[in-house]
Design an enzyme around this catalytic site. Sequence first.
Site, mmCIF file in Angstrom:
data_model
loop_
_atom_site.group_PDB
_atom_site.id
_atom_site.type_symbol
_atom_site.label_atom_id
_atom_site.label_comp_id
_atom_site.label_asym_id
_atom_site.label_seq_id
_atom_site.Cartn_x
_atom_site.Cartn_y
_atom_site.Cartn_z
ATOM 1 N N ASP A 62 24.318 17.208 -25.529
ATOM 2 C CA ASP A 62 24.220 18.289 -24.556
ATOM 3 C C ASP A 62 24.521 17.810 -23.139
ATOM 4 O OD1 ASP A 62 23.568 21.078 -24.027
ATOM 5 O OD2 ASP A 62 21.775 20.322 -23.013
ATOM 6 N N MET A 94 20.040 26.857 -20.439
ATOM 7 C CA MET A 94 20.924 27.393 -19.400
ATOM 8 C C MET A 94 22.015 26.418 -18.977
ATOM 9 S SD MET A 94 19.946 30.447 -18.871
ATOM 10 C CE MET A 94 20.928 30.752 -17.409
ATOM 11 N N ARG A 95 22.009 25.194 -19.544
ATOM 12 C CA ARG A 95 23.015 24.226 -19.123
ATOM 13 C C ARG A 95 24.418 24.715 -19.462
ATOM 14 N NH1 ARG A 95 20.905 19.735 -20.941
ATOM 15 N NH2 ARG A 95 20.051 19.093 -18.935
ATOM 16 N N ALA A 96 24.567 25.429 -20.569
ATOM 17 C CA ALA A 96 25.891 25.927 -20.956
ATOM 18 C C ALA A 96 26.447 26.874 -19.896
ATOM 19 C CB ALA A 96 25.806 26.628 -22.307
#
Length: 651
Positions: free
Chosen positions: A193, A274-276
């Site tokens: 990720d 929320m990193r995406a």
Amino acid sequence: MKPYPFTAVVGMPDLRLALVLSSISPAVGGVLVRGEKGTAKSTMVRALAGLLPGVDVVDACRFSCDPVEPDPACPDGPHAEGSPAHRRPARLVELPVGAAEDRVIGSLNLERALADGVTDFQPGLLAAAHRGLLYVDEVNLLHDHLVDTLLDAAAMGRATVEREGVSVSHAARFVLIGTMNPEEGELRPQLLDRFGLTVEVASSRDPELRVEVVRRRLAYEADPDGFAGQYAAADAELAADIEAAQRLLPSVKLPDDALRQIAEVCASFEVDGMRADIVTARTAVAHAAWAGRTEVTTDDVRVAARLALPHRRRRNPFDAPGISEEQLEQALQDAEPEGPGPDDDGPGSGTPPEGGEAPPPSQGGQEPSGGGSGGEQKPVGAGEAFRARRFEVKGTGEGAAGRRSRAITDNGRTIGVQPAGTKDGHPHLLATVRAAAPHQRSRGRSGAGLVVRPQDLRFARREGREGNLVLFCVDASGSMGARQRMREVKTAVLSLLLDAYQRRDKVGLVTFRASGAELALPPTISVDAAASRLDGLATGGRTPLAEGLLEAARVLRIEAVRDPLRRPLLVVVTDGRATSGADAVQRARQAAGLLAGNVTSIVMDCESGKMRLGLAAELAEHLGAEHVPVTEVAADTLAGAVRTRISGKAA
């Protein structure tokens, strides 16, 4: 010898675009390159460094501090305003898979700290990569303690060394680029990720393109400098385009419509966290700058989603990465207020991936069909994997870092000390002081510090967990295919494979049926390859149990030579029957006797029904193995059985 030119690499437009966008905006978070061996992954990554603009650094600073905004906690600082500075090329620092932790994060000189009271810090690879590129080839083979170090540095933008009460910290912001061959195993989800973008590469099947690749490679090997000179102008032009995009980047606007499209796409693909969304937004902005625009459009979002989302859709290590083109277009249309954005005709126009929609997970429910009682039956799919019990190898090993069995490792709890020269590790301050203290008078100590000699150094002996070789020996005879038994068996084995992935084990698969046994999958770190072989396993014929055990013993002997520190765990999956040949039972007992006492073994009993013969339990006794019914492989099943026994005793 000059490196291979970036613009000379043939094909791979998605990888080229991903590397360029990460160079334009390091905040994107780097690139993970997945692909088969021999596809020029490393060649293109190493060539990237020559395209990056140089960086201004403070003179004599080993940590590459920016003269405009120097790190206030820099070990070589503090740097006064207006300190002398110079410009140097951007660095590409390679992190070897087998590097020691001290080499990566830096080390403290314990002798000087004790004798002179001076914190002498030697910077590591993270300091060298600050404001540049950190490249890890075969990143999926990186040891867990180095993965943890990278995760900390990537999250905080700093590297910290803690040694016996002494702490040193410095800035470590870099673009992380990793290459890997999925056949050799997958990445831990946490590290996966952390990569902003991911690209799948494969060798072209076009003969003309393959001819051109070979022609260029041979020309480069014959005259590296001359070959590089042919592409110097093209590389310089590309470098100028990257620098221009970097200057334009702060001016690019991300309108609310584009932001809503990003949110709609990420929600549509059900990515975690929320990193995406953040990475997709940063990538879209970088792509707009690369195209020479000052506002993000639908095409920028589309390209960003194709690069930022595939590896974030995976729910378990057996899922293939990828996104559905139809689903992506539908999500963009759902969020678009008016119409499609303008077409992108800039220099960085991305190309859609070749694969289209991702294939279903390898453990998807494939329904059984056909198959008479005497012949081969078609493969039966597994059910949904569950959390499996942790089975351990007996004793204490010294193998590869992992999470299964007890072992002496570089990380873990301290259980003792050892003198210098036995095995490197972390210095033990108190034990070193105790070793040096009795000799201070004879050594003529006069100052405040201790007089320390190399023979005084003591290192911590630590106990942690190791990864093992889990070898599955699976009965694929006709009796295993009866009454949907194979579905239950495959589900249990799939769950153990998932457990092996999480514990960083190697896995192998031996199957036996009809009149013999075969090594269906040689020992590998790629547990998804094992899951794929398991999913396609057909059943039928008699049960050559002896041949299966002998083949497992052969594989273990070979692996003991190839990887002597990785201790094995043998999992025999069978109902205990032996029906191949007149003396099948006796030969099976003899084969079990060869393994007994030499290998930690488990017999997963697959027998079902009211009338049970108990043959698997007898096999476990001959093997000296633990007997585990297939219904008790799940961790919650074991916990429930323990609670039942405890409550029964209490009553």
